[in-house]
Design a protein around this motif. Structure first.
Motif, PDB file in Angstrom:
ATOM      1  N   ILE A 253       2.419   8.497   2.424  1.00 40.86           N
ATOM      2  CA  ILE A 253       1.771   7.570   1.501  1.00 40.86           C
ATOM      3  C   ILE A 253       0.751   8.288   0.625  1.00 40.86           C
ATOM      4  CG2 ILE A 253      -0.165   6.747   2.944  1.00 40.86           C
ATOM      5  CD1 ILE A 253       0.785   3.876   1.974  1.00 40.86           C
ATOM      6  N   ASP A 257       0.950   8.050  -3.330  1.00 38.52           N
ATOM      7  CA  ASP A 257      -0.225   7.595  -4.069  1.00 38.52           C
ATOM      8  C   ASP A 257      -0.605   8.576  -5.177  1.00 38.52           C
ATOM      9  OD1 ASP A 257      -2.371   5.547  -4.160  1.00 38.52           O
ATOM     10  OD2 ASP A 257      -3.671   7.264  -3.770  1.00 38.52           O
ATOM     11  N   GLN A 260       2.815   8.862  -8.192  1.00 39.48           N
ATOM     12  CA  GLN A 260       3.586   7.669  -8.544  1.00 39.48           C
ATOM     13  C   GLN A 260       4.307   7.809  -9.878  1.00 39.48           C
ATOM     14  OE1 GLN A 260       2.042   3.686  -7.800  1.00 39.48           O
ATOM     15  NE2 GLN A 260       0.387   4.559  -6.567  1.00 39.48           N
ATOM     16  N   LYS A 270       6.977   2.327  -2.098  1.00 34.89           N
ATOM     17  CA  LYS A 270       5.777   2.594  -1.309  1.00 34.89           C
ATOM     18  C   LYS A 270       6.141   2.712   0.173  1.00 34.89           C
ATOM     19  CE  LYS A 270       2.150   0.095  -2.199  1.00 34.89           C
ATOM     20  NZ  LYS A 270       1.227  -1.077  -2.220  1.00 34.89           N
ATOM     21  N   LYS A 439       0.943  -1.939   5.136  1.00 33.43           N
ATOM     22  CA  LYS A 439       1.388  -0.568   5.412  1.00 33.43           C
ATOM     23  C   LYS A 439       2.092  -0.454   6.757  1.00 33.43           C
ATOM     24  CE  LYS A 439      -1.150   0.401   1.791  1.00 33.43           C
ATOM     25  NZ  LYS A 439      -2.453   1.059   1.947  1.00 33.43           N
ATOM     26  N   ARG A 455      11.457   0.364   1.699  1.00 39.07           N
ATOM     27  CA  ARG A 455      10.151   0.969   1.957  1.00 39.07           C
ATOM     28  C   ARG A 455      10.071   1.766   3.257  1.00 39.07           C
ATOM     29  NH1 ARG A 455       5.153  -2.859   1.631  1.00 39.07           N
ATOM     30  NH2 ARG A 455       4.262  -0.801   2.154  1.00 39.07           N
TER      31      ARG A 455
END
Length: 567
Positions: A253, A257, A260, A270, A439, A455
């Motif tokens: 992640i 982040d 992107q 994500k 998450k 995801r």
């Protein structure tokens, strides 16, 4: 099939005889007969396009049926029925059929059969019963002359009524069935008296085998890494193992982040950390924690014991855990190079801990002693929201049946538990929304069927028992879905064209798999081996620095010896 079934049978039986001779009698099926030609089955990996094949089969069948009916007016078909394994999948099929411009409705008992002519009827299998009651309908009320399309066709092959119901619905019509795991389901049924009949039925009707090993070898879907341990571990090593799982997800992640914009054309979603298993509250003794409770206890301990967690992060990053993989190597050796790059060559584990709280647990500014809070969402049955601190944003959701039992068990620990009266939107159903900041997802076997997400990037196995081979492949298929470059579904390393890729994109195109107990991983790995998929035990990629001397010597000419040598 429509115009010359007898001639078609003759051709098939000639082919069957040829195959019997080639196999020296190992293939000894009974001859094909015209009345048994009314089923085709597709064994395709999860994520390989079974739904689109279903839509083509609907149009294909109706095209040839209408053409044949012009020559034989006695031909008839009652309804086109899509059988879905649950209510959630029924809604998903309705949406997918709409995208393919195929008119469809969900069957509602209150509305009876008053649908528009030509509509596909989507039926939740659980609504079918021998005798209809308040929320169910008699299977015989649909009659038997239907075109039936069966999603998750492996369901029922181990002996429940679903196989009987769908067979009756298409007895005088036609059936298409779709599953990634016909083979595993038939193996599970091997000791039953009717195993021979089922094996022959599906041996004759499976027209496509694009199971996972073919799907993967063609470059489709995510790569994967199974973190399997060589031997049993003590309590501290188990904590280090779970910290490694958490860091693996955090690294994914963190990359997402920070990159992107670069990742947009590769359609990376994500990342999501999922803990999934068969049961979430069952345990063998009063003092034993269930696997879900152990995961929750780990999260609570990790966020609230800052100094200990920082020390464990440091041990994982320094390859000093004492955890050994199946090949005798340090389990996490060189697995966090991308993370180290993000924080410099010698990262401060305290900085990583603080950033992990922010990115994974939505806990920026949670204070010096944050704690896990569980909130039973009263208006959303079956869901428990997870947050750090009372005022934190939800970072996770538990989606199970027995929320009450789990809440009672967790109340006895240091986890803060409360009931939330005002949240009415499902955290689980919104996970695929771009706006979702969930998450971590924890749940039961519902994830093996009827739930699609691009995801899933890190998966923890909980309560994963032997004898669940079919579910193992289904579950695995949920995690390896990948949209890929411009939607091609392929890993960037397997693209048919040469294109520059963002650095470390392979980490976002890899499903990492952990287990709360070592045995779960061993069983899971065994099922993949039976499927014929590589288990990636021996695939370790190491990047070594190379010193190039090209610039220093490019102006010099190659020396050619003046003497001739003969060998």
């Amino acid at each position: 099939y429509f115009s010359n079934a007898a001639g078609f049978c003759d051709d098939l039986n000639a082919w069957l005889k040829e195959k019997r001779n080639e196999s020296l009698g190992l293939i000894d099926f009974e001859p094909y007969t015209p009345e048994k030609l009314n089923k085709l089955a597709f064994m395709c990996a999860t994520g390989s396009g079974k739904t689109l094949i279903m839509h083509m089969n609907i149009l294909q069948y109706l095209h040839y049926f209408k053409r044949a009916k012009r020559l034989n007016s006695r031909l008839s078909i009652n309804k086109v029925i899509v059988l879905a394994p649950n209510e959630g999948m029924s809604k998903q099929h309705l949406e997918e059929l709409e995208l393919s411009s195929i008119p469809a409705v969900i069957f509602e008992k209150d509305h009876g059969f008053t649908t528009r002519r030509g509509d596909v009827i989507v039926v939740d299998m659980n609504k079918l019963k021998e005798e209809g009651k308040v929320k169910t309908v008699s299977v015989d009320s649909f009659e038997q002359n239907n075109l039936v399309l069966v999603d998750e066709g492996h369901r029922g092959l181990s002996g429940d009524v679903w196989y009987d119901y769908r067979t009756r619905l298409s007895a005088e019509g036609f059936a298409f069935e779709y599953s990634a795991t016909f083979k595993q389901a038939l193996n599970a049924n091997a000791k039953k008296d009717d195993e021979r009949a089922l094996m022959e039925e599906y041996g004759k009707s499976i027209i496509m085998d694009y199971s996972y090993k073919y799907f993967y070898s063609d470059g489709y879907g995510k790569d994967y890494r199974i973190y399997n341990l060589q031997s049993s571990i003590d309590t501290e090593q188990r904590q280090l193992y779970l910290v490694g799982c958490l860091l693996s997800y955090y690294q994914q992640i963190k990359l997402f982040d920070s990159k992107q914009d670069e990742l947009q054309e590769f359609r990376i979603e994500k990342p999501l950390l999922v803990f999934v298993g068969n049961r979430v509250t069952a345990k063998t003794s009063k003092n034993e924690m269930t696997d879900v409770e152990e995961v929750l206890d780990f999260i609570n301990s990790f966020v609230s014991n800052r100094a200990i967690s920082i020390a464990r992060i440091n041990a994982v990053l320094k390859d000093d855990t004492g955890l050994i993989d199946g090949n005798g190597n340090e389990l996490f050796y060189q697995d966090f190079e991308a993370l180290k790059e993000a924080f410099g060559t010698d990262p401060n584990p305290a900085d990583i801990f603080s950033d992990l709280l922010r990115l994974v647990f939505n806990a920026e500014g949670a204070g010096d002693e944050p704690r896990l809070h569980m909130e039973n969402l009263r208006q959303v049955p079956g869901e428990i929201g997870l947050k750090i601190g009372e005022l934190g944003e939800y970072f996770g959701v538990i989606s199970i049946g027995d929320t009450t039992g789990l809440i009672k068990n967790c109340e006895k620990k240091s986890i803060v538990v409360k009931t939330e009266e005002f949240v009415s939107e499902s955290l689980f159903r919104s996970i695929n929304d771009r706006s979702s900041n969930i998450k971590v997802l924890i749940g039961s076997r519902k994830f093996t069927e009827g739930w699609n997400s691009w995801r899933v990037s890190t998966m923890g196995l909980i309560n994963f028992a032997k004898g669940e081979g079919s579910q193992a492949i289904q579950l695995f298929g949920r995690g390896v879905r990948l949209k890929g470059y411009e939607g091609c579904l392929k890993r960037s390393r397997k693209l048919d064209i040469q294109i520059a890729t963002p650095k470390h994109i392979e980490l976002l195109e890899t499903l990492t798999i952990f287990g709360v107990k070592a045995q779960y991983m061993e069983d899971f790995k065994s099922y993949l081996e039976l499927e014929g998929a590589p288990t990636n035990d021996n695939i370790r990629e190491f990047h070594l620095p190379v010193i190039s001397r090209f610039d220093a010597v490019k102006s010099k000419k190659l020396h050619v010896s003046s003497r001739s040598w003969y060998i």
